[in-house]
Design a protein around this motif. Structure first.
Motif, PDB file in Angstrom:
ATOM      1  N   GLU A 159      24.240   8.513 -17.858  1.00 53.23           N
ATOM      2  CA  GLU A 159      24.937   7.591 -16.975  1.00 53.23           C
ATOM      3  C   GLU A 159      24.057   7.129 -15.829  1.00 53.23           C
ATOM      4  O   GLU A 159      24.220   6.037 -15.321  1.00 53.23           O
ATOM      5  CB  GLU A 159      26.203   8.254 -16.422  1.00 53.23           C
ATOM      6  N   LYS A 160      23.154   7.945 -15.440  1.00 51.81           N
ATOM      7  CA  LYS A 160      22.272   7.606 -14.324  1.00 51.81           C
ATOM      8  C   LYS A 160      20.835   7.632 -14.815  1.00 51.81           C
ATOM      9  O   LYS A 160      20.473   8.429 -15.667  1.00 51.81           O
ATOM     10  CB  LYS A 160      22.450   8.582 -13.160  1.00 51.81           C
ATOM     11  N   GLN A 161      20.059   6.770 -14.227  1.00 54.56           N
ATOM     12  CA  GLN A 161      18.654   6.678 -14.612  1.00 54.56           C
ATOM     13  C   GLN A 161      17.859   7.793 -13.927  1.00 54.56           C
ATOM     14  O   GLN A 161      18.046   8.062 -12.752  1.00 54.56           O
ATOM     15  CB  GLN A 161      18.114   5.308 -14.198  1.00 54.56           C
ATOM     16  N   VAL A 162      17.010   8.407 -14.727  1.00 56.05           N
ATOM     17  CA  VAL A 162      16.151   9.502 -14.219  1.00 56.05           C
ATOM     18  C   VAL A 162      14.724   8.994 -14.192  1.00 56.05           C
ATOM     19  O   VAL A 162      14.219   8.499 -15.206  1.00 56.05           O
ATOM     20  CB  VAL A 162      16.251  10.761 -15.099  1.00 56.05           C
ATOM     21  N   GLN A 163      14.110   9.037 -13.054  1.00 55.08           N
ATOM     22  CA  GLN A 163      12.732   8.595 -12.904  1.00 55.08           C
ATOM     23  C   GLN A 163      11.841   9.781 -12.593  1.00 55.08           C
ATOM     24  O   GLN A 163      12.263  10.722 -11.911  1.00 55.08           O
ATOM     25  CB  GLN A 163      12.613   7.557 -11.766  1.00 55.08           C
ATOM     26  N   GLU A 164      10.662   9.719 -13.098  1.00 54.01           N
ATOM     27  CA  GLU A 164       9.668  10.791 -12.859  1.00 54.01           C
ATOM     28  C   GLU A 164       8.733  10.345 -11.741  1.00 54.01           C
ATOM     29  O   GLU A 164       8.161   9.250 -11.797  1.00 54.01           O
ATOM     30  CB  GLU A 164       8.878  11.059 -14.131  1.00 54.01           C
ATOM     31  N   VAL A 165       8.590  11.193 -10.771  1.00 49.33           N
ATOM     32  CA  VAL A 165       7.716  10.922  -9.622  1.00 49.33           C
ATOM     33  C   VAL A 165       6.576  11.918  -9.669  1.00 49.33           C
ATOM     34  O   VAL A 165       6.814  13.133  -9.736  1.00 49.33           O
ATOM     35  CB  VAL A 165       8.484  11.039  -8.284  1.00 49.33           C
ATOM     36  N   ALA A 166       5.387  11.415  -9.662  1.00 50.89           N
ATOM     37  CA  ALA A 166       4.214  12.301  -9.712  1.00 50.89           C
ATOM     38  C   ALA A 166       4.032  13.033  -8.390  1.00 50.89           C
ATOM     39  O   ALA A 166       4.745  12.787  -7.415  1.00 50.89           O
ATOM     40  CB  ALA A 166       2.959  11.488 -10.066  1.00 50.89           C
ATOM     41  N   LEU A 167       3.050  13.997  -8.377  1.00 49.78           N
ATOM     42  CA  LEU A 167       2.816  14.796  -7.156  1.00 49.78           C
ATOM     43  C   LEU A 167       2.251  13.942  -6.026  1.00 49.78           C
ATOM     44  O   LEU A 167       2.422  14.274  -4.850  1.00 49.78           O
ATOM     45  CB  LEU A 167       1.860  15.953  -7.466  1.00 49.78           C
ATOM     46  N   ASP A 168       1.557  12.846  -6.386  1.00 46.73           N
ATOM     47  CA  ASP A 168       1.006  11.993  -5.327  1.00 46.73           C
ATOM     48  C   ASP A 168       2.002  10.953  -4.844  1.00 46.73           C
ATOM     49  O   ASP A 168       1.655  10.121  -3.989  1.00 46.73           O
ATOM     50  CB  ASP A 168      -0.257  11.318  -5.844  1.00 46.73           C
ATOM     51  N   GLY A 169       3.248  10.963  -5.335  1.00 46.44           N
ATOM     52  CA  GLY A 169       4.285  10.056  -4.850  1.00 46.44           C
ATOM     53  C   GLY A 169       4.398   8.753  -5.612  1.00 46.44           C
ATOM     54  O   GLY A 169       5.238   7.927  -5.259  1.00 46.44           O
ATOM     55  N   THR A 170       3.633   8.515  -6.650  1.00 43.66           N
ATOM     56  CA  THR A 170       3.680   7.269  -7.420  1.00 43.66           C
ATOM     57  C   THR A 170       4.561   7.438  -8.644  1.00 43.66           C
ATOM     58  O   THR A 170       4.749   8.554  -9.128  1.00 43.66           O
ATOM     59  CB  THR A 170       2.267   6.853  -7.859  1.00 43.66           C
ATOM     60  N   VAL A 171       5.092   6.310  -9.130  1.00 45.75           N
ATOM     61  CA  VAL A 171       5.955   6.284 -10.323  1.00 45.75           C
ATOM     62  C   VAL A 171       5.124   5.747 -11.488  1.00 45.75           C
ATOM     63  O   VAL A 171       4.603   4.629 -11.408  1.00 45.75           O
ATOM     64  CB  VAL A 171       7.201   5.428 -10.113  1.00 45.75           C
ATOM     65  N   PRO A 172       4.939   6.532 -12.548  1.00 45.25           N
ATOM     66  CA  PRO A 172       4.124   6.025 -13.682  1.00 45.25           C
ATOM     67  C   PRO A 172       4.826   4.853 -14.376  1.00 45.25           C
ATOM     68  O   PRO A 172       6.050   4.774 -14.396  1.00 45.25           O
ATOM     69  CB  PRO A 172       4.014   7.246 -14.594  1.00 45.25           C
ATOM     70  N   PRO A 173       4.079   3.913 -14.942  1.00 48.42           N
ATOM     71  CA  PRO A 173       4.717   2.752 -15.626  1.00 48.42           C
ATOM     72  C   PRO A 173       5.451   3.196 -16.891  1.00 48.42           C
ATOM     73  O   PRO A 173       5.128   4.207 -17.503  1.00 48.42           O
ATOM     74  CB  PRO A 173       3.513   1.849 -15.964  1.00 48.42           C
ATOM     75  N   LEU A 174       6.451   2.378 -17.267  1.00 52.80           N
ATOM     76  CA  LEU A 174       7.267   2.695 -18.431  1.00 52.80           C
ATOM     77  C   LEU A 174       6.523   2.336 -19.708  1.00 52.80           C
ATOM     78  O   LEU A 174       5.750   1.362 -19.761  1.00 52.80           O
ATOM     79  CB  LEU A 174       8.600   1.949 -18.381  1.00 52.80           C
ATOM     80  N   SER A 175       6.777   3.134 -20.739  1.00 55.87           N
ATOM     81  CA  SER A 175       6.220   2.809 -22.056  1.00 55.87           C
ATOM     82  C   SER A 175       7.070   1.717 -22.721  1.00 55.87           C
ATOM     83  O   SER A 175       8.106   1.287 -22.191  1.00 55.87           O
ATOM     84  CB  SER A 175       6.169   4.055 -22.926  1.00 55.87           C
ATOM     85  N   MET A 176       6.626   1.265 -23.907  1.00 56.89           N
ATOM     86  CA  MET A 176       7.351   0.184 -24.597  1.00 56.89           C
ATOM     87  C   MET A 176       8.736   0.648 -25.038  1.00 56.89           C
ATOM     88  O   MET A 176       9.719  -0.093 -24.936  1.00 56.89           O
ATOM     89  CB  MET A 176       6.530  -0.276 -25.810  1.00 56.89           C
ATOM     90  N   SER A 177       8.835   1.882 -25.530  1.00 54.94           N
ATOM     91  CA  SER A 177      10.146   2.376 -25.960  1.00 54.94           C
ATOM     92  C   SER A 177      11.071   2.558 -24.766  1.00 54.94           C
ATOM     93  O   SER A 177      12.265   2.240 -24.844  1.00 54.94           O
ATOM     94  CB  SER A 177       9.976   3.698 -26.708  1.00 54.94           C
ATOM     95  N   GLN A 178      10.530   3.055 -23.666  1.00 54.28           N
ATOM     96  CA  GLN A 178      11.368   3.213 -22.469  1.00 54.28           C
ATOM     97  C   GLN A 178      11.814   1.862 -21.916  1.00 54.28           C
ATOM     98  O   GLN A 178      12.945   1.705 -21.465  1.00 54.28           O
ATOM     99  CB  GLN A 178      10.585   3.999 -21.413  1.00 54.28           C
TER     100      GLN A 178
END
Length: 639
Positions: free
Chosen positions: A16-35
């Motif tokens: 129901e809610k989107q889960v985002q991964e945040v790296a240790l340096d504070g940046t959000v990695p780009p999404l893959s094609m399937s994502q």
């Protein structure tokens, strides 16, 4: 799209809610094609614009497509005006193409069976609860998917907690190892961490390696609760250094006239540990104490065999026996007990405080501490007599240079056992002197003997000031003041006038000397009292040659006369014979003398007659000087 009845497909997202991964340096990695595809599929609203199931008789279904400006901005629906006749056909074809693309995307997603799944739909029209069953199935699958996600997250969390615990234990081990390194000498040999317990860096020559190993404590289970006294570090010491050890020094008597001086225990660890002390620190301190005791006892045993004395020293197993004086035995023992024997054995009795020699213990501690320092700093290179190094007097050239004998005497030093024996001799001689003075003070009430011990003493020499006084006449009778310098094998007595008398270690010599001094004090007291009372001192002698011979010392005597010369008092006092007082009266008062027919002149009548002995035991008074004062007052004429 087809002529058959339309089928409603319900598609729900797994989260129901989107889960985002945040790296240790504070940046959000780009999404893959399937994502990115799954994100776009979640934004599609399949309930609007996909066609209506309402069918109008005789009329085909009409669709009107609307276009939204964007997902973020929702504005009113705008219809494009018909620009040319085939505009509606083009719109329908474009809508069909869009539906086909969407259907292809949905089928491709369903084929992977990762985010969506297809269930067969019951064709029985009588089943009125089919939509509810589909809804329940879809919710069940959604819940199962959510549960699987939660389980995978829980596994990751448990692994993360276990890794954190392992990292924390590793960090605790490193911090404890840092504390251990700050207090003990460590080195790394291969994959092992070894430490050193010996005193080689301080000048020790003991051959024991004294090596211990630092190991990691892995006996605790990470799943259970960690106890408060848990230590991630442990040490492994050699088996011969386990347990506790101490050196026992006892001075025992072998004759009835010698007092037992007691027993002391050097380097004995108390069972109580300090609050906050680590177990490895307590273990290493105990092992180092055992190593130190073994090293000291080995040095004492080596010196006991090498030293040549009149009475040879005896070394039997862990005991060294020596005789500093005849009838006195000095015993030095090494007591080593392991942990198992100590637990099986009953608790030893606590020694009495009276038998503990604190002065000897302190001095022996000081000598043992200086032993390593002497080994490290007293080693001198061989120099000639006029070498430019070493002592200043060794550098002086010419006739002031040291000879070979003088250089050898400077470089020679006493061993540890010799120092301990000398200290034991001094302690024994001091104890015997104090015991002799106390026995005389308790046995003889008149005159009184007082001892003032000095608090500042040398290791091998002590001093005591002995005062012999009479009660009530301390200011008058201060003639006998003795300074006793107690050494190792003799006692030097310094009188008030500077005379020096040397006594041996025999107790009888000191006792006889003090008795003679107490006897002389009574005669000196009569002399001082006569001066205060106005009497005249006619004669005085510390060593009288007349009368019976004293077995201890010599008798002393004094003769005093009254102020007018009518009466005279003669006092003779000996250490063994005691006191004897004689009074000489005038001739005219003596009834025993008959009148002479030859001497008729009256002036000869003023001469004193014969002496008459006084019954001194029947005299009133608390001591000898007080009785003498009453006698002088009775014989002094009234003014």
């Amino acid at each position: 799209m087809s002529g058959g009845p339309a089928v409603r497909v319900s598609i729900e997202s797994s989260c129901e809610k989107q889960v985002q991964e945040v790296a240790l340096d504070g940046t959000v990695p780009p999404l893959s094609m399937s994502q990115n595809l799954s994100r776009l599929a979640q934004r599609i609203d399949f309930t609007q614009g996909s066609g209506s199931e309402d069918e109008v008789e005789g009329e085909p279904r009409e669709r009107e497509w609307t276009k939204h400006e964007s997902d973020e901005e929702e504005g009113p629906v705008k219809f494009q005006p018909s620009l040319w006749p085939w505009d509606s056909v083009r719109n329908n074809l474009r809508g069909a193409l869009t539906e086909m693309c969407v259907l292809y995307d949905v089928l491709s997603v369903l084929k992977e069976k990762k985010y969506m799944a297809l269930d067969p739909v019951s064709q029985d029209p009588s089943a009125s609860k089919s939509p509810q069953v589909l809804q329940l199935i879809s919710k069940k699958r959604s819940l199962s998917t959510a549960a699987a996600v939660l389980l995978r997250g829980a596994e990751k969390l448990s692994k993360s907690v276990a890794e954190n615990m392992e990292n924390r234990r590793q960090r605790d081990f490193n911090s404890e190892l840092l504390r251990l390194r700050s207090q003990w000498k460590l080195r790394k040999v291969g994959d092992k961490i070894l430490g050193d317990l010996s005193y080689r860096s301080a000048g020790s020559l003991f051959p024991h390696h004294g090596t211990f190993e630092v190991i990691k404590n892995t006996d605790i289970d990470l799943d259970k609760k960690v106890p408060e006294d848990y230590c991630p570090l442990n040490v492994q010491i050699p088996s011969d250094l386990e347990g506790s050890a101490y050196i026992k020094v006892s001075i025992q008597k072998q004759a009835p006239d010698i007092g037992d001086l007691g027993t002391i225990s050097l380097f004995r660890r108390q069972p109580k540990t300090k609050a906050g002390a680590q177990p490895w620190h307590v273990k290493l301190e105990a092992a180092q104490n055992v190593l130190l005791c073994k090293e000291i006892f080995a040095q004492l045993s080596r010196e006991a065999v090498q030293i040549k004395s009149q009475i040879p020293h005896i070394v039997v197993k862990n005991q060294i026996i020596s005789q500093p004086f005849p009838g006195l035995q000095l015993s030095i023992s090494l007591c080593h007990s392991s942990g198992e024997k100590k637990s099986q054995r009953a608790a030893p009795e606590k020694p009495k405080s009276d038998d503990h020699l604190y002065v000897l213990e302190h001095n022996l501690h000081q000598m043992i501490r200086e032993f390593h320092k002497q080994q490290l700093s007293s080693v001198l290179m061989p120099h000639p007599a006029t070498a430019p190094f070493g002592h200043k007097r060794l550098r002086l050239a010419g006739p002031q240079a040291y000879t070979k004998a003088q250089i050898s005497s400077v470089q020679q030093g006493q061993g540890l056992l010799e120092k301990i024996i000398k200290q034991a001799k001094h302690i024994f001689l001091r104890s015997r002197t104090a015991r002799t003075i106390d026995s005389l003070a308790s046995r003889i009430e008149d005159p009184q003997i007082q001892a003032h011990w000095s608090n500042i003493n040398d290791v091998y020499e002590s001093s005591v000031k002995v005062l012999i006084t009479s009660q009530g006449y301390e200011q008058i009778c201060k003639s006998i003041q003795l300074q006793l310098n107690i050494g190792v094998e003799q006692i030097r007595v310094v009188h008030r006038d500077g005379r020096v008398v040397t006594l041996s270690h025999q107790e009888q010599e000191l006792q006889d000397f003090l008795l003679s001094q107490m006897s002389q004090h009574q005669v000196h007291a009569v002399q001082q009292l006569a001066k205060v009372m106005g009497w005249h001192v006619l004669s005085f002698s510390n060593h009288v040659g007349l009368g019976p011979i004293e077995s201890v010392g010599n008798a002393s005597a004094v003769t005093v006369a009254s102020p007018n010369g009518d009466y005279a008092i003669s006092v003779r006092n000996g250490p063994e014979s005691g006191c004897k007082v004689l009074v000489q009266f005038p001739r005219n008062q003596s009834k025993e003398l008959q009148k002479s027919e030859v001497v008729l002149d009256s002036k000869w009548s003023h001469l004193r007659g014969p002496y008459r002995e006084v019954h001194w035991s029947k005299m009133e008074g608390r001591n000898f000087v007080y009785k003498m004062e009453l006698l002088m007052a009775a014989l002094t004429p009234a003014p």
